[in-house]
Design an enzyme around this catalytic site. Structure first.
Site, PDB file in Angstrom:
ATOM      1  CG  ASP A  89      22.327   4.724  10.612  1.00 53.85           C
ATOM      2  OD1 ASP A  89      22.922   6.048  11.086  1.00 53.85           O
ATOM      3  OD2 ASP A  89      23.627   3.918  11.478  1.00 53.85           O
ATOM      4  CB  SER A  90      21.912   9.246   8.368  1.00 52.16           C
ATOM      5  OG  SER A  90      23.381   8.834   8.788  1.00 52.16           O
ATOM      6  N   GLY A  91      22.916   6.731   6.935  1.00 52.50           N
ATOM      7  CA  GLY A  91      25.020   6.545   6.194  1.00 52.50           C
ATOM      8  C   GLY A  91      26.103   7.431   6.687  1.00 52.50           C
ATOM      9  N   GLY A  92      25.554   7.770   7.711  1.00 57.54           N
ATOM     10  CA  GLY A  92      26.770   8.204   8.208  1.00 57.54           C
ATOM     11  C   GLY A  92      27.625   7.776   8.843  1.00 57.54           C
ATOM     12  CG  PHE A  93      28.770   4.136  11.433  1.00 60.23           C
ATOM     13  CD1 PHE A  93      29.222   3.724  12.230  1.00 60.23           C
ATOM     14  CD2 PHE A  93      29.109   2.080  11.025  1.00 60.23           C
ATOM     15  CE1 PHE A  93      30.451   3.764  13.313  1.00 60.23           C
ATOM     16  CE2 PHE A  93      30.125   1.156  11.311  1.00 60.23           C
ATOM     17  CZ  PHE A  93      30.752   1.988  13.143  1.00 60.23           C
ATOM     18  CG  ASP A 143      27.107  11.321  11.782  1.00 64.21           C
ATOM     19  OD1 ASP A 143      26.201  10.807  10.677  1.00 64.21           O
ATOM     20  OD2 ASP A 143      26.794  10.686  12.771  1.00 64.21           O
ATOM     21  CD  GLN A 194      29.712  11.622  15.829  1.00 67.89           C
ATOM     22  OE1 GLN A 194      30.286  10.871  16.866  1.00 67.89           O
ATOM     23  NE2 GLN A 194      28.364  10.754  15.096  1.00 67.89           N
ATOM     24  N   GLY A 221      29.072   7.656  17.463  1.00 70.50           N
ATOM     25  CA  GLY A 221      30.427   8.243  17.218  1.00 70.50           C
ATOM     26  C   GLY A 221      31.257   6.959  18.834  1.00 70.50           C
ATOM     27  CG  ASP A 271      22.083   0.371  16.354  1.00 64.16           C
ATOM     28  OD1 ASP A 271      22.375   0.031  16.044  1.00 64.16           O
ATOM     29  OD2 ASP A 271      21.806   1.516  17.171  1.00 64.16           O
ATOM     30  CB  CYS A 309      14.535 -18.529  27.136  1.00 61.81           C
ATOM     31  SG  CYS A 309      14.069 -17.650  25.498  1.00 61.81           S
ATOM     32  CB  CYS A 311      13.259 -17.552  22.532  1.00 68.15           C
ATOM     33  SG  CYS A 311      14.069 -19.143  22.622  1.00 68.15           S
ATOM     34  CB  CYS A 314      13.975 -21.879  24.916  1.00 68.73           C
ATOM     35  SG  CYS A 314      15.760 -20.951  24.964  1.00 68.73           S
ATOM     36  CG  HIS A 340      17.871 -17.316  23.066  1.00 64.63           C
ATOM     37  ND1 HIS A 340      17.220 -18.030  23.893  1.00 64.63           N
ATOM     38  CD2 HIS A 340      19.411 -17.387  23.500  1.00 64.63           C
ATOM     39  CE1 HIS A 340      17.548 -17.769  24.664  1.00 64.63           C
ATOM     40  NE2 HIS A 340      18.881 -17.404  24.816  1.00 64.63           N
TER      41      HIS A 340
END
Length: 379
Positions: A89-93, A143, A194, A221, A271, A309, A311, A314, A340
């Site tokens: 992720d670019s750091g924009g958030f 962004d 955006q 966004g 994500d 499950c 995992c 489990c 899990h």
């Protein structure tokens, strides 16, 4: 290169071919912000639970340990010991989430580090350089993420600036990929749509960024304060204006129900920190909804978190034992819950892919949502 294999309604089934392997979509990317999944989960664990893509954050890795350090260690893949795709992720958030620590200008953003308070500048070129040093498979454009409740005039100006920043990101990425010391000269670039909850701004921006012919496109966004209905509406009006023959990524979303609904609207990359964050607090996902393992009713429960499950939690441990670990504040309890939850999300995406392949996505989605909703009323 993205290959669209099948469509079931608007749901997409595809493959993204990268220098670090093929990503089967729809896909959930497991979030390791600082190059590690919170909850003592290793990259060997990620292999075991079926993770296809790991996601790390440009800003956090720039602050600590420093992207130059990662480059000297051979890039993020070698640093983490992970040979599959990584998206950064670019750091924009952080422009959005660190509102009290930043100042936005045309050239970029001036931050104060959340770690030590030192002043940091990051613009499109700096973000691309940092991500090139990290050598991720996919880099995200820099962004601004305007608030979903921001005034229309602010959102319009912000989106126009984000478009200008995207052109600068592309130019810098193209240049970096040609440099002899670049660790990953095949690094891909995704642009970000955006526009808060303004239909016309979202649509126009989607058309604008599509003209740049990028490797993929994200919708950013969202899940930042608007209702689920507003989020789904924005996807309904925006996604049709993004290229169907490129990956469509819904950033930071979401719950299993959000994912099911977004897949139905043509999204194929996701994500979210929910599975790891909830797991660290003893909240675990099942096909019958979410369970809180701190509840007293699990004190003598010999069942696994979910029957059938596969995992690591489990296959070996009971709800009662995991509850005991959580109550005793033993790290193993948190780790088992995170494992899990990540397995559950990864396996859900596998089931989604199978349902699209079979042309049965609508009935699959309905059955899943019915199961989640029935349990929410009981737990």
């Amino acid at each position: 290169m993205y290959k669209l294999l099948k469509r079931d309604g608007k749901a997409k089934r595809g493959e993204l071919h990268t220098v670090h392997g093929v990503i089967q979509t729809p896909v959930f990317m497991n979030v390791g912000t600082a190059a590690a999944i919170k909850g003592a989960v290793s990259t060997m664990d990620l292999q075991e639970i079926g993770t296809q893509v790991e996601l790390s954050n440009t800003y956090h890795l720039h602050v600590r340990p420093g992207d130059e350090v990662v480059k000297k260690m051979g890039g993020l893949h070698k640093f983490m010991v992970w040979d599959k795709p990584i998206l950064t992720d670019s750091g924009g958030f952080q422009v959005f989430s660190l509102a009290g620590l930043r100042k936005i200008k045309e050239e970029g953003v001036y931050f104060h580090s959340h770690v030590d308070g030192r002043k940091i500048f990051m613009g499109p070129e700096e973000s691309m350089k940092i991500q090139s040093n990290l050598a991720s498979t996919i880099a995200m454009a820099f962004d601004e993420c305007p608030s979903s409740v921001a005034e229309r005039s602010y959102v319009q100006a912000s989106v126009e600036r984000t478009t200008r920043w995207l052109a600068r990101c592309k130019a810098k990425m193209d240049w970096l990929n040609e440099q002899p010391d670049t660790l990953n000269p095949h690094q891909m670039l995704f642009g970000i749509n955006q526009g808060a909850i303004f239909d016309d701004i979202r649509i126009e921006h989607a058309k604008e960024i599509t003209r740049l012919g990028l490797d993929g496109y994200a919708v950013g966004g969202l899940a930042v304060g608007e209702s689920h209905e507003e989020m789904y509406h924005i996807l309904d009006v925006t996604v049709p204006h993004l290229p169907v023959d490129k990956p469509t990524y819904l950033m930071g979303v979401g719950t299993p129900a959000n994912i099911l609904e977004a897949v139905d609207r043509g999204v194929d990359f996701f994500d979210c920190v929910y599975p790891s964050r909830n797991g660290r607090h003893g909240h675990v996902y099942t096909n019958q909804g979410k369970l809180n393992l701190f509840n007293a009713k699990y004190e003598l429960d010999s069942h696994p978190i979910e029957e059938g499950c596969q995992c690591p939690a489990c296959r070996h441990y009971s709800r009662a034992y995991i509850r005991h670990l959580l109550k005793a504040k033993e790290m193993l309890g948190m780790r088992l819950c995170v494992l899990h939850n990540l397995y559950f999300y990864n396996h859900l995406m596998e089931e989604i892919r199978d349902a699209i392949d079979a042309g049965e996505y609508q009935s699959f989605k309905k059955a899943k949502l019915d199961g989640f909703q029935a349990s929410d009323k009981k737990e």
